[in-house]
Write a protein that holds these residues in place. Structure first.
Motif: not given
Length: 228
Positions: A131, A133-134, A138, A140, A147, A150
């Motif tokens: 996973l 995130r930056s 995001g 996965d 995303t 989100d």
């Protein structure tokens, strides 16, 4: 000097540069060992440094050849010190396994940031974190789901393959040749890659004309910036 900070091997034949790096980096909590030649650098690899800072202009061996030899025996990140305008040297160094480069003259704050990013990337690569995130982005890697804020973003297979490669090497500069080789299986027309990068930015960036995620390293390649 810190007793447990990351150990950095500084490889440079100029005493003033080594002195500057030693003085500045020790204050930042790093431990420093030095070599003024390629032969000395290969000997000091036995001390298992966590990262190498390498000036390409060494007296006994071309820095590019030294990177090739180092990569046969060590995986420690390499941050190259290069002369301004030496794009060919930067590209060759990165293609052979260097993790980043800083152009002389350099600011110490920039160098420290690149060092910390290279150390963090190596930990991430070894840990295989699925996973990512930056900032608003995001990814996965297991579910192949991307995303922004989100909300899921649909990517074409090639767009996803490029983004996945950048994510796996987040913070590291990837050359045009490296990306083309990994995604298409062969070096090709860089303009083709630029089209896909442009498409990715339209889908991922708040302002594609001023990207914050996928950064261009002029004449070299691209870097996925890790944001808080």
């Amino acid at each position: 000097m810190s007793d447990d900070g990351p150990l950095i091997l500084v490889i440079d034949d100029e005493p003033p540069i080594r002195r500057l790096l030693r003085t500045s980096l020790v204050v930042q909590g790093f431990r420093i060992i030095e070599a003024e030649s390629a032969a000395g650098a290969l000997q000091r690899l036995g001390e298992r440094p966590d990262l190498l800072i390498l000036d390409l202009g060494l007296p006994d061996m071309d820095g590019i050849e030294l990177i090739r030899r180092i990569r046969k025996i060590a995986k420690a990140p390499i941050v190259v010190l290069s002369s301004r305008g030496d794009e060919r040297g930067k590209v060759d160094a990165l293609d052979l396994g260097a993790d980043d480069y800083v152009t002389k003259p350099f600011g110490m704050a920039e160098l420290v940031a690149r060092i910390r990013t290279a150390l963090r990337h190596r930990v991430q690569a070894e840990g295989g974190e699925p996973l990512f995130r930056s900032g608003t982005l995001g990814v996965d890697l297991v579910r192949r789901r991307v995303t922004v804020n989100d909300a899921e973003v649909k990517l074409s297979p090639k767009e996803y393959d490029i983004l996945r490669l950048l994510v796996i090497h987040a913070g590291k500069v990837l050359t045009h040749r490296m990306i083309m080789q990994e995604v298409w299986g062969a070096a090709g027309d860089v303009q083709y890659l630029r089209i896909y990068i442009r498409q990715l930015r339209r889908k991922l960036e708040a302002n594609p004309e001023r990207p914050r995620h996928i950064l261009t390293e002029t004449g070299v390649g691209y870097r996925l910036q890790v944001l808080e």
